[in-house]
Every structure is written in C-alpha cells, then in structure tokens.
Design a protein around this motif. Structure first.
Motif, PDB file in Angstrom:
ATOM      1  N   MET A 198     -28.249  15.563  14.933  1.00 48.83           N
ATOM      2  CA  MET A 198     -28.217  14.516  15.186  1.00 48.83           C
ATOM      3  C   MET A 198     -28.507  13.522  14.057  1.00 48.83           C
ATOM      4  N   SER A 199     -27.566  12.383  13.928  1.00 50.70           N
ATOM      5  CA  SER A 199     -27.826  11.525  12.764  1.00 50.70           C
ATOM      6  C   SER A 199     -28.253  10.136  13.453  1.00 50.70           C
ATOM      7  N   ILE A 200     -28.764   9.299  12.514  1.00 52.66           N
ATOM      8  CA  ILE A 200     -29.204   7.853  12.785  1.00 52.66           C
ATOM      9  C   ILE A 200     -28.024   7.045  12.080  1.00 52.66           C
ATOM     10  N   TRP A 201     -27.440   6.244  13.120  1.00 50.52           N
ATOM     11  CA  TRP A 201     -26.304   5.597  12.511  1.00 50.52           C
ATOM     12  C   TRP A 201     -26.616   3.787  12.436  1.00 50.52           C
ATOM     13  N   PHE A 202     -26.225   3.076  11.546  1.00 49.88           N
ATOM     14  CA  PHE A 202     -26.580   1.793  11.355  1.00 49.88           C
ATOM     15  C   PHE A 202     -25.132   1.180  11.256  1.00 49.88           C
ATOM     16  N   VAL A 203     -24.673   0.494  12.133  1.00 49.52           N
ATOM     17  CA  VAL A 203     -23.271  -0.174  12.140  1.00 49.52           C
ATOM     18  C   VAL A 203     -23.509  -1.746  12.454  1.00 49.52           C
ATOM     19  N   THR A 204     -22.792  -2.494  11.351  1.00 52.98           N
ATOM     20  CA  THR A 204     -22.597  -3.914  11.686  1.00 52.98           C
ATOM     21  C   THR A 204     -21.469  -4.229  12.259  1.00 52.98           C
ATOM     22  N   GLY A 205     -21.504  -5.486  12.909  1.00 54.57           N
ATOM     23  CA  GLY A 205     -20.393  -6.106  13.648  1.00 54.57           C
ATOM     24  C   GLY A 205     -20.141  -5.137  14.705  1.00 54.57           C
ATOM     25  N   ALA A 206     -21.259  -4.762  15.527  1.00 55.84           N
ATOM     26  CA  ALA A 206     -21.017  -3.808  16.441  1.00 55.84           C
ATOM     27  C   ALA A 206     -20.782  -4.028  17.810  1.00 55.84           C
ATOM     28  N   SER A 207     -20.665  -5.195  18.320  1.00 53.86           N
ATOM     29  CA  SER A 207     -20.398  -5.804  19.760  1.00 53.86           C
ATOM     30  C   SER A 207     -18.869  -5.845  19.798  1.00 53.86           C
ATOM     31  N   ARG A 208     -18.011  -5.444  19.077  1.00 53.37           N
ATOM     32  CA  ARG A 208     -16.508  -5.639  19.297  1.00 53.37           C
ATOM     33  C   ARG A 208     -15.566  -5.014  18.482  1.00 53.37           C
ATOM     34  N   GLY A 209     -14.651  -4.723  18.792  1.00 56.72           N
ATOM     35  CA  GLY A 209     -13.253  -4.421  17.599  1.00 56.72           C
ATOM     36  C   GLY A 209     -13.820  -2.821  17.309  1.00 56.72           C
ATOM     37  N   PHE A 210     -13.351  -2.761  16.036  1.00 57.18           N
ATOM     38  CA  PHE A 210     -13.938  -1.403  15.239  1.00 57.18           C
ATOM     39  C   PHE A 210     -15.421  -0.895  15.580  1.00 57.18           C
TER      40      PHE A 210
END
Length: 272
Positions: free
Chosen positions: A1-13
């Motif tokens: 298991m990894s911890i991800w940090f994603v920006t612009g996460a609410s739509r699209g890619f």
C-alpha cells in the motif's frame, strides 16, 4: 500500500487517478480547489488546495503527513489550458496560466520534497502534455508552461535520483476529458490574421471535443502502473497521437541538426 498525493483531484485526469489508486488498495490525499466535491473515507482524505497559494500547499502536505504518516507518490496534475495565438494572449492570461501550471507545481514540490527527501524514497509524477514537447499554433502559451515543467523536471530527475526519489514526466495526447469544455479551457481574443492557423485549430477542437481518441480510464491505469515500477522512465507518452507527434518532432530536430551541423561548431574558439 502506498500513500498518494494528487492535485487537481476532483475532475478529469485527477479524479481518474484517485479512483485507480484507491482501487489498488492505496490511501489517497485528494487535493482540490473544492474538496467538498470529494467524499471522505477511511482511505481518502480530501484537502483544500489552490496550487497558486504556497501556504495552502504547505498546509495540504502537512495534513497528509499528519493523517497517513508519509507520502509515497505525488501526482502534479492540477493545471489550466489557454487556447489562442501567442500574440492574442493578454498579459493577465499569460501570467494566470504560468501561475497555475508552472509556479503551482513549484509550490507543491517545495512543500512535498522535504518529506520525500527525509524518507529517501518517493515518486514524483509530473502531468505534462505532448504540447510540452512540441508546440502547435493556438497552444503557444500552454506549451510554454509545459516546456517549463519538463525542463525543471529533467533537472529534478538528476537531483533526486541519488536520494531514492524517481521523477517521471507524463505526456498525454488528446483524451476524452472535460479539458476542451468552456468550463475548463480559457480562450484568448482573436486576431483576424491568425484565422488560417489558430482559427482552424479552434474549429477543429470544437468538432473534436468529447470525441478524442484517448481513454482517461486507461491513462489512469498506466499512471498507476508507473508508480509501481522499480525503474520508471523519465518521460512517457500516452496515446498514439502523442507518440506520432513526438516522433515527428524528433525527426524534424535531427534533420535541422544535420543541415546546420557545419555552422554549429564553427562558433567555437580555434583553440577549443
């Protein structure tokens, strides 16, 4: 298991990458301007983040570490588009796209890299574009921002590799997201002299919107696969159209290099 940090996460890619990371059993910090659009769960932490706000970037990373203890995969996905000839873009429009696509990425990196360096591990995945490798009429300012991201990301690759941190630049082609919608794509004013070039691009995109060849679900899977590779690439293209454009650019550069090869070294000192 990894911890991800994603920006612009609410739509699209961004939304697709979040969904794929969760489906693989990871925990995700979903950073978005409107985090209330995301449903909090045991494995998903929505955080507020306008990437142009450095204080918010620092706070979002601090919240991620407080919740999950570390960060393993960072996806710099937040961005904006600008369609128009270079001359057509106002100073305000040009600065706005650079603030988000370039300085926003730098804000997130300054916040998160101390965490990755302390861990001596991590993945930094930079969402660029095939437009970050080859420019086309109508996308000059957008491409300039992605060229900038690719430039400092190549340098980061060399700087971070000895510290156990991988950097990968992702260059998508045209994908069936909302990127070309009025809600996502900013447009510059129109100058008649560019009707045959930028005007034609505007028309083709209007006809092409929501009929793009790329499948964003498959793209999210490919990006999640990259995060699991022991030796990921520095740069990867997504979509057959992206591969075609990169190949054409490489051929063009090689042709010009050979054509002007005698001129290039002629500028060296005679004793060099």
């Amino acid at each position: 298991m990894s911890i991800w940090f994603v920006t612009g996460a609410s739509r699209g890619f961004g939304a697709g990458i979040v969904a794929e990371a969760l489906a693989r059993g990871n925990q995700v910090v979903a950073a978005a301007r409107r985090p209330d659009e995301l449903q909090r769960s045991e494995n998903l932490l929505p955080v507020a983040l306008d990437v142009t706000d450095e204080d918010q970037a620092q706070a979002a990373v601090a919240a991620a570490v407080k919740e999950f203890g570390r960060i393993d995969v960072v996806v710099n996905n937040a961005g904006r588009g600008l369609l128009g000839a270079v001359e057509e873009a106002s100073d305000q429009a040009a600065r706005a796209i650079f603030d988000t696509n370039v300085f926003g990425v730098l804000n997130v990196q300054r916040a998160v890299l101390p965490v990755l360096r302390a861990q001596r591990s991590g993945r930094l995945i930079q969402l660029s574009s095939v437009g970050g490798f080859t420019g086309t009429p109508g996308w000059g300012l957008y491409s300039a921002t992605k060229f900038a991201v690719e430039g400092f990301s190549e340098a980061l690759h060399g700087e971070l590799a000895p510290l156990g941190i991988h950097v990968t630049i992702v260059e998508p082609g045209l994908f069936r997201t909302d990127f070309l919608d009025e809600s996502s794509l900013h447009r510059a004013g129109e100058i008649a002299d560019y009707s045959d070039t930028v005007g034609a691009m505007r028309q083709s995109l209007a006809d092409f919107n929501h009929a793009q060849p790329g499948d964003p679900v498959k793209a999210a899977r490919a990006i999640a696969d990259l995060a699991e590779l022991p030796d990921p690439p520095l740069r990867i293209q997504l979509g057959a159209d992206a591969v075609t454009r990169v190949e054409a650019k490489l051929d063009f550069v090689r042709t010009e290099l050979e054509r002007w090869r005698k001129v290039s070294p002629s500028t060296d000192h005679d004793d060099a």
